[in-house]
Scaffold this active site. Structure first.
Site, PDB file in Angstrom:
ATOM      1  N   LYS A 177      44.863  63.572  71.154  1.00 11.77           N
ATOM      2  CA  LYS A 177      45.633  62.409  71.620  1.00 11.77           C
ATOM      3  C   LYS A 177      47.070  62.597  71.158  1.00 11.77           C
ATOM      4  O   LYS A 177      47.335  62.692  69.955  1.00 11.77           O
ATOM      5  CB  LYS A 177      45.088  61.114  71.021  1.00 11.77           C
ATOM      6  N   ARG A 229      33.456  58.256  71.669  1.00  9.71           N
ATOM      7  CA  ARG A 229      34.704  58.359  70.882  1.00  9.71           C
ATOM      8  C   ARG A 229      35.159  56.994  70.368  1.00  9.71           C
ATOM      9  O   ARG A 229      35.898  56.903  69.389  1.00  9.71           O
ATOM     10  CB  ARG A 229      35.804  59.044  71.721  1.00  9.71           C
ATOM     11  N   ASN A 263      37.056  53.995  66.325  1.00  4.76           N
ATOM     12  CA  ASN A 263      37.877  52.777  66.194  1.00  4.76           C
ATOM     13  C   ASN A 263      37.250  51.733  65.286  1.00  4.76           C
ATOM     14  O   ASN A 263      37.684  50.576  65.289  1.00  4.76           O
ATOM     15  CB  ASN A 263      38.122  52.161  67.575  1.00  4.76           C
ATOM     16  N   LYS A 278      34.895  64.447  63.374  1.00  6.59           N
ATOM     17  CA  LYS A 278      35.832  64.184  64.478  1.00  6.59           C
ATOM     18  C   LYS A 278      35.634  65.220  65.579  1.00  6.59           C
ATOM     19  O   LYS A 278      35.633  64.893  66.764  1.00  6.59           O
ATOM     20  CB  LYS A 278      37.281  64.159  63.990  1.00  6.59           C
ATOM     21  N   GLU A 332      37.365  59.501  75.585  1.00  5.15           N
ATOM     22  CA  GLU A 332      36.968  58.149  75.200  1.00  5.15           C
ATOM     23  C   GLU A 332      36.290  57.366  76.317  1.00  5.15           C
ATOM     24  O   GLU A 332      36.650  56.240  76.640  1.00  5.15           O
ATOM     25  CB  GLU A 332      38.167  57.364  74.636  1.00  5.15           C
ATOM     26  N   HIS A 359      39.383  49.125  63.628  1.00 10.65           N
ATOM     27  CA  HIS A 359      40.712  49.246  64.229  1.00 10.65           C
ATOM     28  C   HIS A 359      41.090  48.069  65.124  1.00 10.65           C
ATOM     29  O   HIS A 359      42.281  47.846  65.357  1.00 10.65           O
ATOM     30  CB  HIS A 359      40.830  50.554  65.023  1.00 10.65           C
ATOM     31  N   HIS A 415      49.100  51.985  58.389  1.00 14.83           N
ATOM     32  CA  HIS A 415      47.914  51.964  59.250  1.00 14.83           C
ATOM     33  C   HIS A 415      46.617  51.952  58.423  1.00 14.83           C
ATOM     34  O   HIS A 415      45.713  51.159  58.673  1.00 14.83           O
ATOM     35  CB  HIS A 415      47.956  53.172  60.191  1.00 14.83           C
ATOM     36  N   GLU A 437      40.735  56.327  56.433  1.00 15.29           N
ATOM     37  CA  GLU A 437      40.097  57.041  57.550  1.00 15.29           C
ATOM     38  C   GLU A 437      38.938  57.907  57.044  1.00 15.29           C
ATOM     39  O   GLU A 437      37.919  58.048  57.709  1.00 15.29           O
ATOM     40  CB  GLU A 437      41.110  57.923  58.299  1.00 15.29           C
ATOM     41  N   ARG A 493      55.795  71.487  81.973  1.00 15.97           N
ATOM     42  CA  ARG A 493      54.419  71.094  82.339  1.00 15.97           C
ATOM     43  C   ARG A 493      53.371  71.579  81.340  1.00 15.97           C
ATOM     44  O   ARG A 493      52.210  71.744  81.673  1.00 15.97           O
ATOM     45  CB  ARG A 493      54.050  71.570  83.741  1.00 15.97           C
ATOM     46  N   HIS A 549      44.614  47.119  64.094  1.00 15.75           N
ATOM     47  CA  HIS A 549      45.771  47.220  64.983  1.00 15.75           C
ATOM     48  C   HIS A 549      46.447  45.865  65.174  1.00 15.75           C
ATOM     49  O   HIS A 549      47.679  45.768  65.172  1.00 15.75           O
ATOM     50  CB  HIS A 549      45.341  47.743  66.366  1.00 15.75           C
TER      51      HIS A 549
HETATM   52  N1  LIG Z   1      46.698  61.126  67.714  1.00 20.02           N
HETATM   53  C1  LIG Z   1      45.764  60.491  67.054  1.00 20.02           C
HETATM   54  O1  LIG Z   1      44.581  60.644  67.314  1.00 20.02           O
HETATM   55  C2  LIG Z   1      46.174  59.576  65.942  1.00 20.02           C
HETATM   56  C3  LIG Z   1      45.214  59.064  65.068  1.00 20.02           C
HETATM   57  C4  LIG Z   1      45.629  58.271  64.001  1.00 20.02           C
HETATM   58  C5  LIG Z   1      46.990  57.998  63.844  1.00 20.02           C
HETATM   59  N2  LIG Z   1      47.894  58.503  64.724  1.00 20.02           N
HETATM   60  C6  LIG Z   1      49.322  58.243  64.546  1.00 20.02           C
HETATM   61  O2  LIG Z   1      49.732  58.821  63.322  1.00 20.02           O
HETATM   62  C7  LIG Z   1      50.902  58.147  62.853  1.00 20.02           C
HETATM   63  C8  LIG Z   1      50.773  57.921  61.383  1.00 20.02           C
HETATM   64  O3  LIG Z   1      50.683  59.156  60.732  1.00 20.02           O
HETATM   65  P1  LIG Z   1      50.933  59.299  59.163  1.00 20.02           P
HETATM   66  O4  LIG Z   1      50.200  58.258  58.449  1.00 20.02           O
HETATM   67  O5  LIG Z   1      50.688  60.718  58.822  1.00 20.02           O
HETATM   68  O6  LIG Z   1      52.469  58.894  59.023  1.00 20.02           O
HETATM   69  P2  LIG Z   1      53.842  59.715  59.033  1.00 20.02           P
HETATM   70  O7  LIG Z   1      53.799  60.865  59.930  1.00 20.02           O
HETATM   71  O8  LIG Z   1      54.905  58.704  59.232  1.00 20.02           O
HETATM   72  O9  LIG Z   1      53.922  60.255  57.525  1.00 20.02           O
HETATM   73  C9  LIG Z   1      54.016  59.333  56.466  1.00 20.02           C
HETATM   74  C10 LIG Z   1      55.244  59.590  55.589  1.00 20.02           C
HETATM   75  O10 LIG Z   1      54.994  60.699  54.733  1.00 20.02           O
HETATM   76  C11 LIG Z   1      56.027  61.683  54.893  1.00 20.02           C
HETATM   77  N3  LIG Z   1      55.333  62.954  54.651  1.00 20.02           N
HETATM   78  C12 LIG Z   1      54.510  63.608  55.492  1.00 20.02           C
HETATM   79  N4  LIG Z   1      53.948  64.644  54.861  1.00 20.02           N
HETATM   80  C13 LIG Z   1      54.428  64.668  53.604  1.00 20.02           C
HETATM   81  C14 LIG Z   1      54.207  65.491  52.456  1.00 20.02           C
HETATM   82  N5  LIG Z   1      53.305  66.471  52.485  1.00 20.02           N
HETATM   83  N6  LIG Z   1      54.898  65.227  51.341  1.00 20.02           N
HETATM   84  C15 LIG Z   1      55.774  64.170  51.294  1.00 20.02           C
HETATM   85  N7  LIG Z   1      55.999  63.348  52.319  1.00 20.02           N
HETATM   86  C16 LIG Z   1      55.331  63.582  53.462  1.00 20.02           C
HETATM   87  C17 LIG Z   1      56.572  61.458  56.259  1.00 20.02           C
HETATM   88  O11 LIG Z   1      57.879  61.932  56.375  1.00 20.02           O
HETATM   89  C18 LIG Z   1      56.503  59.937  56.363  1.00 20.02           C
HETATM   90  O12 LIG Z   1      57.598  59.359  55.707  1.00 20.02           O
HETATM   91  C19 LIG Z   1      51.009  56.886  63.686  1.00 20.02           C
HETATM   92  O13 LIG Z   1      52.065  57.027  64.600  1.00 20.02           O
HETATM   93  C20 LIG Z   1      49.685  56.805  64.421  1.00 20.02           C
HETATM   94  O14 LIG Z   1      49.797  56.183  65.689  1.00 20.02           O
HETATM   95  C21 LIG Z   1      47.510  59.273  65.757  1.00 20.02           C
HETATM   96 ZN   LIG Z   2      43.156  55.022  62.470  1.00 19.37          ZN
END
Ligand SMILES: NC(=O)c1ccc[n+]([C@@H]2O[C@H](COP(=O)([O-])OP(=O)(O)OC[C@H]3O[C@@H](n4cnc5c(N)ncnc54)[C@H](O)[C@@H]3O)[C@@H](O)[C@H]2O)c1
Ligand SMILES: [Zn+2]
Length: 361
Positions: free
Chosen positions: A143, A241, A245, A227, A237, A248, A265, A185, A121, A252
């Site tokens: 999130k 918040r 987006n 942020k 949100e 987005h 993304h 971003e 939990r 999306h």
């Molecule tokens: N929670 C939120 O508010 C929020 C906001 C935006 C995006 N997201 C989520 O984030 C995700 C995307 O995140 P991302 O773009 O970081 O992608 P990711 O986590 O897939 O990382 C991108 C790639 O880079 C690699 N990597 C990570 N750090 C590295 C480093 N320092 N050196 C070499 N390789 C590295 C990873 O293994 C992966 O292959 C999506 O699932 C999206 O939905 C969440």
């Molecule tokens: Zn985004």
């Protein structure tokens, strides 16, 4: 080291930004007064690069850490991986006072955060983001969640970390395409909240593209401040918040109809933000020259700024926008800019204009 506070009353936390911070993780975790046992969740790309340093820092501070590796990539952000993580946490007898460290990009952060939110939990968690997108966006704001085959991020929670530690040195290994995607971003924060940040990015883009630590530290700090401020005012949100987006709605939908993987993304929301800027010039008074500046900055950052869709794909795109989980009552609502640094949300946009805004000039 720079520090940004996320103001959420008793759940407030700090974001630390600087070089060489992985080595300080243990000492920073000690300040949180958590139990001695923890799990570091990371992916198979990040583990060989940074797990050792993180485990060493935790051990030096007296923590007993277990490493949990999940496959790299968006497909690992699912319930099956969540279950595999729970099993490992149970096997290593993590308890209520134990904590989870998310070491990686947004995928690991969202997944590990969801695991932490639900195991027993809820156990504490610490974000150690290693992509630019994760440092300026996904690690801050609470999130957390995973995907279903029916759609992205359909399962989740609002669950704040206890600490976010952004080590700029981790960018040394980040692939160029991932880095540029994160810049989409970064530019977004300028458009939605801070004209000075936008101007600075126009001026210093070459230093930022070279990942120059000083320029980066300032820019990332400013993004995290924005942020933090937005999340502090509207954690779940209900209103403000939504400005996060910007770009987005289209972004999306584009990710969706292209099959995940074609666009990162950041690439999809680059196209989305350029289109939203054009719509803003038509509907909310953004000067045309500022819409052009927005497009030019994304282009200079090496990001795509337009897409030409066939009539049938265009229909699919509009249908995908209507399916977005943020749509209420079937109406597609946009965040649009009044000027650079100021946006309004909840704007209805006629669908023929969307098509027009997406295309190449
Ligand atoms: N929670 C939120 O508010 C929020 C906001 C935006 C995006 N997201 C989520 O984030 C995700 C995307 O995140 P991302 O773009 O970081 O992608 P990711 O986590 O897939 O990382 C991108 C790639 O880079 C690699 N990597 C990570 N750090 C590295 C480093 N320092 N050196 C070499 N390789 C590295 C990873 O293994 C992966 O292959 C999506 O699932 C999206 O939905 C969440
Ligand atoms: Zn985004």
């Amino acid at each position: 080291m720079r520090i940004v506070n996320v103001p959420l009353g008793s759940r407030s936390y700090r974001i630390l930004i600087g070089q060489g911070l992985l080595a300080r993780l243990g000492a920073e975790c000690q300040k949180l007064k958590l139990g001695s046992r923890c799990a570091v969740i990371t992916d198979t790309n990040v583990a060989p690069l940074y797990a050792k340093a993180v485990l060493r820092a935790l051990a030096q501070a007296g923590f007993e850490a277990v490493l949990i590796k999940v496959p790299a990539g968006e497909t690992a952000k699912c319930l099956k991986t969540v279950e595999a993580c729970y099993d490992q946490l149970a096997r290593h007898r993590l308890e209520r006072k134990s904590f989870v460290v998310a070491l990686g990009g947004g995928v690991v952060g969202d997944l590990a955060g969801f695991v932490a939110a639900t195991y027993l939990r809820g156990v504490a968690f610490v974000q150690v983001p290693t992509t630019l997108l994760a440092q300026v966006d996904s690690s801050v704001g609470g999130k957390v969640g995973v995907n279903l085959s029916a759609g992205k991020n359909l399962i989740g929670a609002f669950y704040q970390p206890r600490l976010v530690l952004c080590d700029l040195d981790t960018f040394n290994t980040l692939p160029a395409r991932e880095y540029r995607a994160g810049l989409a971003e970064v530019i977004k924060y300028g458009i939605i909240r801070d004209a000075a940040l936008f101007n600075r990015l126009e001026r210093d883009l070459s230093a930022v593209l070279l990942r120059e630590p000083k320029a980066l530290a300032e820019v990332i700090t400013r993004c995290c401040e924005i942020k933090a401020e937005v999340v502090g005012k509207d954690e779940t949100e209900g209103g403000l918040r939504a400005i996060l987006n910007f770009g987005h709605t289209i972004g999306h939908a584009l990710e969706n109809i292209s099959g995940y993987g074609k666009y990162l993304h950041g690439e999809a929301i680059s196209i989305g933000q350029v289109a939203a800027a054009k719509l803003s010039a038509l509907l909310t008074g953004l000067p045309v020259k500022d819409a052009a500046r927005i497009r030019a900055l994304f282009a200079r950052a090496g990001l795509p700024v337009a897409v030409k869709l066939s009539a049938s794909r265009n229909k699919k795109l509009l249908a995908a926008m209507r399916l977005d989980k943020k749509v209420t009552g079937g109406e597609i609502k946009f965040v649009l800019a009044k000027r650079i640094g100021k946006v309004v949300w909840g704007q209805a946009v006629p669908s023929d204009l969307i098509e027009e805004a997406l295309g190449l000039e």
